[in-house]
Scaffold this motif. Structure first.
Motif, mmCIF file in Angstrom:
data_model
loop_
_atom_site.group_PDB
_atom_site.id
_atom_site.type_symbol
_atom_site.label_atom_id
_atom_site.label_comp_id
_atom_site.label_asym_id
_atom_site.label_seq_id
_atom_site.Cartn_x
_atom_site.Cartn_y
_atom_site.Cartn_z
ATOM 1 N N LEU A 137 31.242 66.379 23.335
ATOM 2 C CA LEU A 137 30.813 67.465 24.217
ATOM 3 C C LEU A 137 29.330 67.339 24.557
ATOM 4 C CD1 LEU A 137 32.697 70.561 22.730
ATOM 5 C CD2 LEU A 137 33.326 69.128 24.677
ATOM 6 N N GLY A 138 28.529 66.921 23.572
ATOM 7 C CA GLY A 138 27.100 66.732 23.830
ATOM 8 C C GLY A 138 26.852 65.650 24.861
ATOM 9 N N LEU A 139 27.593 64.545 24.756
ATOM 10 C CA LEU A 139 27.423 63.452 25.704
ATOM 11 C C LEU A 139 27.825 63.869 27.110
ATOM 12 C CD1 LEU A 139 26.768 60.551 26.347
ATOM 13 C CD2 LEU A 139 29.044 59.890 25.565
ATOM 14 N N HIS A 140 28.902 64.603 27.225
ATOM 15 C CA HIS A 140 29.336 65.049 28.553
ATOM 16 C C HIS A 140 28.339 66.036 29.158
ATOM 17 C CE1 HIS A 140 33.361 63.357 29.378
ATOM 18 N NE2 HIS A 140 33.429 63.226 28.071
ATOM 19 N N GLU A 141 27.748 66.864 28.313
ATOM 20 C CA GLU A 141 26.748 67.808 28.811
ATOM 21 C C GLU A 141 25.512 67.064 29.319
ATOM 22 O OE1 GLU A 141 25.023 71.156 30.081
ATOM 23 O OE2 GLU A 141 27.073 70.966 29.316
ATOM 24 N N VAL A 142 25.077 66.071 28.568
ATOM 25 C CA VAL A 142 23.944 65.251 29.004
ATOM 26 C C VAL A 142 24.273 64.532 30.309
ATOM 27 C CG1 VAL A 142 22.582 63.196 28.452
ATOM 28 C CG2 VAL A 142 22.980 64.923 26.695
ATOM 29 N N ALA A 143 25.482 64.011 30.396
ATOM 30 C CA ALA A 143 25.884 63.287 31.606
ATOM 31 C C ALA A 143 25.901 64.203 32.824
ATOM 32 C CB ALA A 143 27.264 62.659 31.402
ATOM 33 N N ARG A 144 26.372 65.444 32.638
ATOM 34 C CA ARG A 144 26.384 66.387 33.751
ATOM 35 C C ARG A 144 24.964 66.674 34.232
ATOM 36 N NH1 ARG A 144 31.067 68.600 31.217
ATOM 37 N NH2 ARG A 144 29.806 69.796 29.744
ATOM 38 N N ASN A 192 28.145 57.275 33.714
ATOM 39 C CA ASN A 192 29.519 57.624 34.086
ATOM 40 C C ASN A 192 30.511 56.593 33.562
ATOM 41 O OD1 ASN A 192 28.797 60.002 35.420
ATOM 42 N ND2 ASN A 192 28.414 58.936 37.337
ATOM 43 N N ASN A 193 30.088 55.336 33.509
ATOM 44 C CA ASN A 193 30.947 54.297 32.941
ATOM 45 C C ASN A 193 31.110 54.483 31.437
ATOM 46 O OD1 ASN A 193 31.385 53.045 35.397
ATOM 47 N ND2 ASN A 193 29.725 51.571 35.146
ATOM 48 N N VAL A 194 30.044 54.968 30.791
ATOM 49 C CA VAL A 194 30.140 55.272 29.362
ATOM 50 C C VAL A 194 31.185 56.365 29.144
ATOM 51 C CG1 VAL A 194 28.928 56.270 27.392
ATOM 52 C CG2 VAL A 194 27.781 54.563 28.811
ATOM 53 N N LEU A 195 31.204 57.351 30.020
ATOM 54 C CA LEU A 195 32.154 58.460 29.882
ATOM 55 C C LEU A 195 33.602 58.005 30.047
ATOM 56 C CD1 LEU A 195 30.389 61.370 31.823
ATOM 57 C CD2 LEU A 195 30.394 60.907 29.381
ATOM 58 N N SER A 196 33.800 56.904 30.742
ATOM 59 C CA SER A 196 35.172 56.409 30.924
ATOM 60 C C SER A 196 35.789 56.011 29.594
ATOM 61 C CB SER A 196 35.192 55.222 31.885
ATOM 62 O OG SER A 196 34.599 54.071 31.290
ATOM 63 N N GLU A 262 24.018 56.599 20.817
ATOM 64 C CA GLU A 262 24.667 56.900 19.548
ATOM 65 C C GLU A 262 26.058 57.488 19.745
ATOM 66 O OE1 GLU A 262 22.017 59.488 17.524
ATOM 67 O OE2 GLU A 262 20.471 57.955 17.209
ATOM 68 N N ALA A 263 26.241 58.246 20.835
ATOM 69 C CA ALA A 263 27.528 58.923 21.057
ATOM 70 C C ALA A 263 28.562 58.031 21.731
ATOM 71 C CB ALA A 263 27.314 60.180 21.907
ATOM 72 N N SER A 264 28.125 56.987 22.393
ATOM 73 C CA SER A 264 29.070 56.151 23.157
ATOM 74 C C SER A 264 30.171 55.538 22.291
ATOM 75 C CB SER A 264 28.319 55.059 23.934
ATOM 76 O OG SER A 264 27.573 54.226 23.068
ATOM 77 N N PRO A 265 29.891 55.063 21.057
ATOM 78 C CA PRO A 265 31.001 54.552 20.230
ATOM 79 C C PRO A 265 32.019 55.636 19.897
ATOM 80 C CG PRO A 265 28.889 53.768 19.393
ATOM 81 C CD PRO A 265 28.582 54.832 20.394
ATOM 82 N N ASP A 266 31.545 56.873 19.675
ATOM 83 C CA ASP A 266 32.478 57.970 19.396
ATOM 84 C C ASP A 266 33.387 58.226 20.591
ATOM 85 O OD1 ASP A 266 31.651 58.487 16.817
ATOM 86 O OD2 ASP A 266 30.077 59.877 17.448
ATOM 87 N N LEU A 267 32.815 58.164 21.775
ATOM 88 C CA LEU A 267 33.611 58.404 22.975
ATOM 89 C C LEU A 267 34.659 57.310 23.161
ATOM 90 C CD1 LEU A 267 33.975 60.349 25.310
ATOM 91 C CD2 LEU A 267 32.408 58.953 26.654
#
Length: 278
Positions: A137-144, A192-196, A262-267
């Motif tokens: 959720l933190g990563l998506h908030e940052v991405a937004r 955005n590619n990280v979010l994929s 740091e969050a990208s591996p979790d995603l």
């Protein structure tokens, strides 16, 4: 006298036969009642098994849906995934181990069905997704926020380029400002590619980190000069004002570079788990 005794013996024999038949009829009736009770009880159990499995079928679809939405950064989906997981486990336990509260016995058929193996995998993946809630959720908030910030940053750079052109600034300064605008676009595309969360997400995260670092160094060079990078300080006051606005906007990006990396591996783990569940 003999005839009378014979008739009496015959009467007694008939009474015993009738009594025996009545006793047999009573025993048969009791047995029939017991059989009907057992059949009725088995029928009720079967109905409960069917009701539980029908509900589990619905829950399994909800789990797949909630897992996918959770991986996409929907906060409510995490709560719904937890609920669906717990309800499925409760129903499955009542079928395979029985339910003392309702008198439902354990189902050997369910135990031998192979569902347990699949459920173990689904439950582990659901647990994995739930454990990464805060990071995802933190990563998506940052991405937004980045998706809102980067276009503003590009507008500022477009204005800076125009100012430099109008005031006859050195060509390398103009070219560098144009490249910064393109680099900003690549930064948000990498996020955005990280979010994929696919196999390219790790590469995108690394590219984002390198691009963000380069963007920051170039911006600092435009404001203060950087001979090592061959960047001369911008002298135009209007352009400097624009660069300071860019620096303020970019501060959010630079502050969250480590968080994204740091969050990208979790995603990636969440996306893989959601795919396995589906």
């Amino acid at each position: 006298m003999k005839n009378r005794a014979g008739r009496l013996s015959t009467g007694q024999g008939g009474n015993k036969l009738v009594a025996g038949l009545i006793a047999a009829l009573i025993a048969l009736t009791v047995l029939l009642v017991v059989v009907l009770f057992i059949i009725n009880k088995d029928s009720q159990n079967d109905q409960q098994y069917i009701a539980n499995t029908a509900e589990m079928r619905v829950l399994s679809q909800e789990i797949a849906k909630n897992a996918t939405e959770a991986a996409g950064g929907t906060a409510e989906a995490f709560d719904q995934l937890r609920r669906s997981r717990d309800e499925f486990q409760q129903l499955w336990t009542s079928v395979t181990e029985g339910n003392p509260e309702t008198g439902l016995p354990a189902s050997e058929l369910a135990q031998q069905s192979g569902v347990q193996q699949h459920w173990n995998s689904v439950r582990e993946n659901a647990d994995s997704i739930l454990s990464t809630r805060e990071a995802v959720l933190g990563l998506h908030e940052v991405a937004r926020t980045l998706n809102e910030t980067i276009p503003q940053l590009q507008v500022e750079y477009d204005d800076i380029v125009q100012i430099l052109l109008d005031n006859g600034a050195p060509a390398e300064q103009i070219s560098l400002a144009q490249r910064q605008s393109l680099l900003a676009e690549r930064i948000v595309r990498s996020v955005n590619n990280v979010l994929s969360g696919d196999e390219d997400a790790v590469i995108a995260a690394d590219r984002f980190g390198r691009d963000a670092s380069l963007f920051g160094r170039v911006l600092e060079g435009q404001l203060n000069g950087n001979p090592a990078m061959g960047i001369s300080r911008v002298a135009d006051e209007d352009a400097i004002y624009g660069l300071e606005a860019v620096d303020e906007l970019f501060e959010f990006v630079s502050q969250n570079v480590d968080a994204i990396l740091e969050a990208s591996p979790d995603l990636f783990k969440v996306r893989t788990a959601a795919s396995d569940i589906f």
